[in-house]
Design a protein around this motif. Structure first.
Motif, PDB file in Angstrom:
ATOM      1  N   GLU A 198       5.574  -3.598  48.543  1.00 52.71           N
ATOM      2  CA  GLU A 198       4.321  -2.969  48.913  1.00 52.71           C
ATOM      3  C   GLU A 198       4.557  -1.500  49.246  1.00 52.71           C
ATOM      4  O   GLU A 198       5.686  -1.092  49.513  1.00 52.71           O
ATOM      5  CB  GLU A 198       3.729  -3.682  50.130  1.00 52.71           C
ATOM      6  N   LEU A 199       3.483  -0.743  49.259  1.00 53.17           N
ATOM      7  CA  LEU A 199       3.538   0.681  49.571  1.00 53.17           C
ATOM      8  C   LEU A 199       3.586   0.857  51.090  1.00 53.17           C
ATOM      9  O   LEU A 199       2.608   1.221  51.744  1.00 53.17           O
ATOM     10  CB  LEU A 199       2.330   1.402  48.970  1.00 53.17           C
ATOM     11  N   LYS A 200       4.752   0.525  51.648  1.00 49.89           N
ATOM     12  CA  LYS A 200       4.992   0.656  53.079  1.00 49.89           C
ATOM     13  C   LYS A 200       6.494   0.675  53.310  1.00 49.89           C
ATOM     14  O   LYS A 200       7.281   0.345  52.424  1.00 49.89           O
ATOM     15  CB  LYS A 200       4.352  -0.494  53.858  1.00 49.89           C
ATOM     16  N   VAL A 201       6.902   1.081  54.491  1.00 49.68           N
ATOM     17  CA  VAL A 201       8.306   1.081  54.861  1.00 49.68           C
ATOM     18  C   VAL A 201       8.719  -0.359  55.147  1.00 49.68           C
ATOM     19  O   VAL A 201       8.026  -1.089  55.867  1.00 49.68           O
ATOM     20  CB  VAL A 201       8.552   1.979  56.087  1.00 49.68           C
ATOM     21  N   GLU A 202       9.839  -0.777  54.561  1.00 47.00           N
ATOM     22  CA  GLU A 202      10.365  -2.132  54.758  1.00 47.00           C
ATOM     23  C   GLU A 202      11.528  -2.095  55.751  1.00 47.00           C
ATOM     24  O   GLU A 202      12.204  -1.068  55.884  1.00 47.00           O
ATOM     25  CB  GLU A 202      10.861  -2.701  53.420  1.00 47.00           C
ATOM     26  N   LEU A 203      11.784  -3.202  56.401  1.00 52.61           N
ATOM     27  CA  LEU A 203      12.906  -3.285  57.343  1.00 52.61           C
ATOM     28  C   LEU A 203      14.246  -3.071  56.658  1.00 52.61           C
ATOM     29  O   LEU A 203      15.205  -2.638  57.288  1.00 52.61           O
ATOM     30  CB  LEU A 203      12.903  -4.641  58.054  1.00 52.61           C
ATOM     31  N   THR A 204      14.320  -3.345  55.354  1.00 52.42           N
ATOM     32  CA  THR A 204      15.580  -3.208  54.621  1.00 52.42           C
ATOM     33  C   THR A 204      15.811  -1.784  54.115  1.00 52.42           C
ATOM     34  O   THR A 204      16.880  -1.490  53.589  1.00 52.42           O
ATOM     35  CB  THR A 204      15.606  -4.176  53.426  1.00 52.42           C
ATOM     36  N   ASP A 205      14.843  -0.881  54.272  1.00 53.41           N
ATOM     37  CA  ASP A 205      15.009   0.504  53.823  1.00 53.41           C
ATOM     38  C   ASP A 205      16.003   1.239  54.717  1.00 53.41           C
ATOM     39  O   ASP A 205      16.102   0.972  55.914  1.00 53.41           O
ATOM     40  CB  ASP A 205      13.667   1.251  53.859  1.00 53.41           C
ATOM     41  N   ASP A 206      16.728   2.179  54.116  1.00 52.48           N
ATOM     42  CA  ASP A 206      17.615   3.072  54.858  1.00 52.48           C
ATOM     43  C   ASP A 206      16.716   4.117  55.506  1.00 52.48           C
ATOM     44  O   ASP A 206      16.261   5.048  54.852  1.00 52.48           O
ATOM     45  CB  ASP A 206      18.628   3.711  53.903  1.00 52.48           C
ATOM     46  N   LEU A 207      16.424   3.956  56.790  1.00 52.07           N
ATOM     47  CA  LEU A 207      15.381   4.731  57.452  1.00 52.07           C
ATOM     48  C   LEU A 207      15.779   6.170  57.762  1.00 52.07           C
ATOM     49  O   LEU A 207      16.924   6.448  58.113  1.00 52.07           O
ATOM     50  CB  LEU A 207      14.944   4.028  58.734  1.00 52.07           C
ATOM     51  N   HIS A 208      14.812   7.056  57.630  1.00 46.79           N
ATOM     52  CA  HIS A 208      14.917   8.456  58.000  1.00 46.79           C
ATOM     53  C   HIS A 208      13.637   8.826  58.747  1.00 46.79           C
ATOM     54  O   HIS A 208      12.676   8.063  58.764  1.00 46.79           O
ATOM     55  CB  HIS A 208      15.056   9.333  56.751  1.00 46.79           C
ATOM     56  N   ALA A 209      13.603  10.012  59.298  1.00 46.21           N
ATOM     57  CA  ALA A 209      12.408  10.458  60.023  1.00 46.21           C
ATOM     58  C   ALA A 209      11.212  10.559  59.100  1.00 46.21           C
ATOM     59  O   ALA A 209      10.084  10.294  59.504  1.00 46.21           O
ATOM     60  CB  ALA A 209      12.675  11.795  60.699  1.00 46.21           C
ATOM     61  N   THR A 210      11.447  10.937  57.845  1.00 51.09           N
ATOM     62  CA  THR A 210      10.386  11.007  56.848  1.00 51.09           C
ATOM     63  C   THR A 210      10.782  10.130  55.674  1.00 51.09           C
ATOM     64  O   THR A 210      11.856  10.316  55.101  1.00 51.09           O
ATOM     65  CB  THR A 210      10.161  12.459  56.373  1.00 51.09           C
ATOM     66  N   MET A 211       9.903   9.195  55.331  1.00 53.10           N
ATOM     67  CA  MET A 211      10.181   8.233  54.255  1.00 53.10           C
ATOM     68  C   MET A 211       9.122   8.350  53.160  1.00 53.10           C
ATOM     69  O   MET A 211       7.934   8.169  53.434  1.00 53.10           O
ATOM     70  CB  MET A 211      10.154   6.801  54.803  1.00 53.10           C
ATOM     71  N   PHE A 212       9.557   8.661  51.947  1.00 54.45           N
ATOM     72  CA  PHE A 212       8.675   8.628  50.784  1.00 54.45           C
ATOM     73  C   PHE A 212       8.882   7.283  50.108  1.00 54.45           C
ATOM     74  O   PHE A 212      10.024   6.902  49.826  1.00 54.45           O
ATOM     75  CB  PHE A 212       9.013   9.759  49.816  1.00 54.45           C
ATOM     76  N   VAL A 213       7.804   6.557  49.861  1.00 56.59           N
ATOM     77  CA  VAL A 213       7.873   5.228  49.265  1.00 56.59           C
ATOM     78  C   VAL A 213       7.003   5.220  48.015  1.00 56.59           C
ATOM     79  O   VAL A 213       5.898   5.766  48.019  1.00 56.59           O
ATOM     80  CB  VAL A 213       7.397   4.141  50.249  1.00 56.59           C
ATOM     81  N   ALA A 214       7.518   4.602  46.944  1.00 57.75           N
ATOM     82  CA  ALA A 214       6.753   4.491  45.697  1.00 57.75           C
ATOM     83  C   ALA A 214       6.807   3.059  45.184  1.00 57.75           C
ATOM     84  O   ALA A 214       7.781   2.345  45.413  1.00 57.75           O
ATOM     85  CB  ALA A 214       7.307   5.437  44.632  1.00 57.75           C
ATOM     86  N   VAL A 215       5.736   2.662  44.499  1.00 56.26           N
ATOM     87  CA  VAL A 215       5.630   1.343  43.870  1.00 56.26           C
ATOM     88  C   VAL A 215       5.087   1.525  42.453  1.00 56.26           C
ATOM     89  O   VAL A 215       4.523   2.569  42.132  1.00 56.26           O
ATOM     90  CB  VAL A 215       4.706   0.398  44.683  1.00 56.26           C
ATOM     91  N   PRO A 216       5.267   0.510  41.590  1.00 55.40           N
ATOM     92  CA  PRO A 216       4.710   0.597  40.232  1.00 55.40           C
ATOM     93  C   PRO A 216       3.197   0.725  40.281  1.00 55.40           C
ATOM     94  O   PRO A 216       2.589   0.214  41.217  1.00 55.40           O
ATOM     95  CB  PRO A 216       5.115  -0.721  39.584  1.00 55.40           C
ATOM     96  N   PRO A 217       2.624   1.409  39.344  1.00 54.83           N
ATOM     97  CA  PRO A 217       3.136   1.924  38.062  1.00 54.83           C
ATOM     98  C   PRO A 217       3.733   3.327  38.123  1.00 54.83           C
ATOM     99  O   PRO A 217       3.748   4.044  37.121  1.00 54.83           O
ATOM    100  CB  PRO A 217       1.925   1.863  37.152  1.00 54.83           C
ATOM    101  N   TRP A 218       4.231   3.768  39.254  1.00 55.30           N
ATOM    102  CA  TRP A 218       5.010   4.987  39.421  1.00 55.30           C
ATOM    103  C   TRP A 218       4.216   6.266  39.153  1.00 55.30           C
ATOM    104  O   TRP A 218       4.683   7.182  38.501  1.00 55.30           O
ATOM    105  CB  TRP A 218       6.277   4.964  38.569  1.00 55.30           C
ATOM    106  N   GLY A 219       3.027   6.357  39.701  1.00 59.10           N
ATOM    107  CA  GLY A 219       2.232   7.574  39.626  1.00 59.10           C
ATOM    108  C   GLY A 219       2.083   8.184  41.007  1.00 59.10           C
ATOM    109  O   GLY A 219       2.501   7.613  42.014  1.00 59.10           O
ATOM    110  N   PHE A 220       1.447   9.357  41.052  1.00 58.38           N
ATOM    111  CA  PHE A 220       1.259  10.032  42.339  1.00 58.38           C
ATOM    112  C   PHE A 220       0.382   9.217  43.287  1.00 58.38           C
ATOM    113  O   PHE A 220       0.518   9.323  44.504  1.00 58.38           O
ATOM    114  CB  PHE A 220       0.673  11.427  42.136  1.00 58.38           C
ATOM    115  N   ASP A 221      -0.506   8.395  42.745  1.00 61.91           N
ATOM    116  CA  ASP A 221      -1.341   7.538  43.598  1.00 61.91           C
ATOM    117  C   ASP A 221      -0.545   6.402  44.225  1.00 61.91           C
ATOM    118  O   ASP A 221      -0.995   5.779  45.187  1.00 61.91           O
ATOM    119  CB  ASP A 221      -2.512   6.949  42.806  1.00 61.91           C
ATOM    120  N   GLU A 222       0.632   6.128  43.685  1.00 66.20           N
ATOM    121  CA  GLU A 222       1.498   5.060  44.197  1.00 66.20           C
ATOM    122  C   GLU A 222       2.688   5.628  44.975  1.00 66.20           C
ATOM    123  O   GLU A 222       3.711   4.998  45.140  1.00 66.20           O
ATOM    124  CB  GLU A 222       2.002   4.175  43.056  1.00 66.20           C
TER     125      GLU A 222
END
Length: 136
Positions: free
Chosen positions: A87-111
């Motif tokens: 999903e378009l959200k930060v996951e617990l398994t992500d390598d966390l930073h102060a600023t997180m950019f997350v993308a999901v398919p179909p890989w456009g700017f809206d995602e």
């Protein structure tokens, strides 16, 4: 609000699409807005995400020593992660930073979205400018 150049956002989305079905993750670096050749619509000290550190760089050294030597210490102010089946959200398994950019398919700017350290979504500003050339 997080600022990122359209060129960097485009490149990250392309890497995420190429890596699918595997996730893609990269550390992100910034350039102060005042260092751009064109005036940006933000204060000169505003960090603009302009470049990334490819996760495969220095892979053999990292494999031997178990540490990431390809990314200069203290130079990543954010992280990009893709969630090919997520999903378009930060996951617990992500390598966390102060600023997180997350993308999901179909890989456009809206995602593509940006989140703070606690997972709260923030406004995203795509900058229509090229970052200054860096010298070694």
């Amino acid at each position: 609000m997080a600022h990122i150049t359209r060129g960097l956002a485009t490149a990250l989305l392309e890497f995420a699409e190429e890596a699918e079905p595997e996730p893609f993750s990269a550390g992100l670096g910034t350039t102060p807005a005042g260092e751009f050749e064109v005036a940006l619509d933000c204060p000169p000290e505003t960090p603009v995400f302009t470049h990334f550190y490819h996760p495969d760089a220095g892979g053999s050294v990292s494999a031997v020593f178990g540490m990431d030597f390809s990314t200069p210490a203290g130079r990543t102010h954010g992280r990009f992660v893709s969630h090919p089946q997520g999903e378009l959200k930060v996951e617990l398994t992500d390598d966390l930073h102060a600023t997180m950019f997350v993308a999901v398919p179909p890989w456009g700017f809206d995602e593509l979205a940006v989140f703070g350290r606690r997972g709260d979504r923030q406004p995203l500003d795509l900058i229509e400018a090229e970052p200054p050339m860096e010298t070694l």
